[in-house]
Scaffold this active site. Structure first.
Site, PDB file in Angstrom:
ATOM      1  N   ASP A   1      -8.665 -16.637   0.820  1.00 22.36           N
ATOM      2  CA  ASP A   1      -7.410 -15.883   0.791  1.00 22.36           C
ATOM      3  C   ASP A   1      -6.464 -16.366   1.893  1.00 22.36           C
ATOM      4  O   ASP A   1      -6.776 -16.263   3.080  1.00 22.36           O
ATOM      5  CB  ASP A   1      -7.784 -14.397   0.969  1.00 22.36           C
ATOM      6  CG  ASP A   1      -6.653 -13.452   0.647  1.00 22.36           C
ATOM      7  OD1 ASP A   1      -5.520 -13.921   0.422  1.00 22.36           O
ATOM      8  OD2 ASP A   1      -6.912 -12.227   0.629  1.00 22.36           O
TER       9      ASP A   1
ATOM     10  N   ASP B   1      -0.644  -8.687  -4.976  1.00 21.30           N
ATOM     11  CA  ASP B   1      -1.728  -7.753  -5.331  1.00 21.30           C
ATOM     12  C   ASP B   1      -1.365  -6.732  -6.414  1.00 21.30           C
ATOM     13  O   ASP B   1      -0.263  -6.196  -6.441  1.00 21.30           O
ATOM     14  CB  ASP B   1      -2.155  -6.967  -4.084  1.00 21.30           C
ATOM     15  CG  ASP B   1      -2.850  -7.850  -3.063  1.00 21.30           C
ATOM     16  OD1 ASP B   1      -2.783  -9.085  -3.196  1.00 21.30           O
ATOM     17  OD2 ASP B   1      -3.455  -7.303  -2.129  1.00 21.30           O
TER      18      ASP B   1
HETATM   19  C1  GLA Z   1      -5.158  -9.791   0.044  1.00 19.14           C
HETATM   20  C2  GLA Z   1      -5.727 -10.118  -1.328  1.00 19.14           C
HETATM   21  C3  GLA Z   1      -6.497  -8.913  -1.849  1.00 19.14           C
HETATM   22  C4  GLA Z   1      -7.616  -8.570  -0.866  1.00 19.14           C
HETATM   23  C5  GLA Z   1      -7.032  -8.319   0.516  1.00 19.14           C
HETATM   24  C6  GLA Z   1      -8.119  -8.151   1.560  1.00 19.14           C
HETATM   25  O1  GLA Z   1      -4.179  -8.794  -0.023  1.00 19.14           O
HETATM   26  O2  GLA Z   1      -4.699 -10.465  -2.229  1.00 19.14           O
HETATM   27  O3  GLA Z   1      -7.043  -9.196  -3.126  1.00 19.14           O
HETATM   28  O4  GLA Z   1      -8.558  -9.617  -0.829  1.00 19.14           O
HETATM   29  O5  GLA Z   1      -6.205  -9.389   0.930  1.00 19.14           O
HETATM   30  O6  GLA Z   1      -7.609  -7.983   2.845  1.00 19.14           O
END
Ligand code: GLA
Length: 379
Positions: A145, A205
């Protein structure tokens, strides 16, 4: 000598391509991920109970295999720089063995930046070491990520940053599904496969709200040329069962995701799931659309205001079709059979009801509830 050189070259080729190996994700990965429900509160006990649920409630039989730990498992590093699990997780090897003991696979999470999105230890400067640690623990899947990497690298280096971790994973010689999470920046679908990505997030997200879920899902149209066996567009994890949408809205969520050949990662608390939620995520006919071996991502074929028709060609020559009502009241929606290349009549099966509806010629029409969807297979 020539033979030896050939064997060494062949072995190194196999090693280099292992994580990009499409057999790892020949169909879109299915499983569960801790983030959407547990977020940073997740513990090893939650992960164990997710594995228990999957192994016993029919999800495993339906194809849900990966039990994925998201952010907030990370502790600090020891004096040799080795990443440690935090106190909520303790012995990672024991957790991995537990999940494997259920006949399931297990995933882990990190960031190429110094910190993860929730502010925990990332892999920056420790990529080799972390990849090796995940492999030593026995992990089968890594979600990587972007997060704080934004502060370290210019976006132009993103491809190299993801490739660096891919190469480190390959060197471990353990097959590890590589999930790219950088919210679709830099049109990742164009280069994701070249860095060994088996799936890549195409958006920011998701949340457990109809408006957010539907904007993400219906926006995926046009990305279908970039998905296929081994490498998938990922419109983010499922929210089904988390409580923020009604039944019809969750049916829309699942219907869209299977037509998109999206990874199906349940994001709810599996230990406290209603029979209704379980029936949405495990309906065999519906999941089969997602997992179809042809691996074609569906697309929008017709639209009239808030009414949309999407189609996904399947390996047996039939076509899965979704009728979506994004409007505020129940409405009839018509599929013109010629829009999916059918002249004359065709057999129609309702996949949510798991019922054959008979033969139709020219078109098929059904009433679709507000924010709801109907999924049919046309043969
Ligand atoms: C980002 C990702 C999410 C999750 C969070 C965790 O926002 O897009 O899917 O993994 O980080 O902190």
């Amino acid at each position: 000598m020539k033979k030896l050189v050939f064997i060494v070259l062949a072995l190194s080729y196999v090693a280099r391509t292992a994580a990009a190996d499409s057999s790892a994700a020949a169909t879109p990965p299915m499983g569960w991920n801790s983030w959407n429900h547990f977020a940073c509160k997740v513990t090893a006990a939650d992960v164990r109970s997710a594995a228990d649920a999957i192994a016993s409630n029919g999800m495993k039989d339906a194809g849900y295999i990966y039990v994925n730990i998201d952010d907030c498992w990370e502790g600090g590093r020891d004096e040799k720089g080795r990443i440690q699990a935090n106190q909520k997780f303790g012995d990672m090897k024991a957790l991995v063995d537990y999940v494997h003991g259920k006949g399931l696979k297990i995933g882990i999470y990190s960031s190429p930046g110094p910190k993860t999105c929730a502010g925990h230890e990332g892999s920056y400067g420790h990529e080799e070491q972390d990849a090796q640690q995940y492999a030593d623990w026995g992990f089968d899947y890594l979600k990587y990520d972007w997060c704080s990497a934004e502060k370290i690298y210019p976006r132009s280096q993103m491809v190299d940053v993801y490739k660096k971790m891919h190469d480190a994973l390959v060197r471990t010689r353990r097959p590890i599904v590589f999930s790219l999470c950088q919210y679709g920046y830099g049109r990742v679908w164009r280069w994701g496969p070249s860095v060994g990505g088996n799936l890549w997030r195409t958006t920011e997200d998701i949340t457990d709200k109809y408006d957010r879920m539907s904007v993400i899902g219906f926006d995926q149209d046009g990305l279908e040329p970039f998905a296929g066996p081994g490498h998938w567009n990922d419109p983010d994890m499922l929210e089904v069962g988390n409580g923020g949408m009604n039944h019809d809205e969750y049916v829309t969520h699942m219907t869209l995701w299977v037509l998109l050949a999206a990874p199906l990662l349940a994001g709810n608390d599996l230990s406290k799931m209603t029979p209704e939620t379980l029936s949405i995520i495990t309906n065999r006919d519906v999941v089969a659309v997602d997992q179809d071996i042809k691996g074609v991502q569906g697309r929008r074929i017709a639209q009239e205001g808030p009414l949309e028709v999407w189609a996904k060609p399947l390996a047996d020559g039939s076509v899965a079709v979704g009728l979506f009502n994004r409007g505020e009241s129940v409405s009839p929606i018509t599929l013109s059979l010629k829009d999916i290349g059918v002249q004359g009549s065709a057999k129609v099966r309702d996949l949510w009801q798991r019922q054959d509806l008979g033969s139709f010629s020219g078109s098929y029409t059904a009433d679709v509830p507000r924010h709801g969807a109907i999924l049919i297979r046309v043969q």
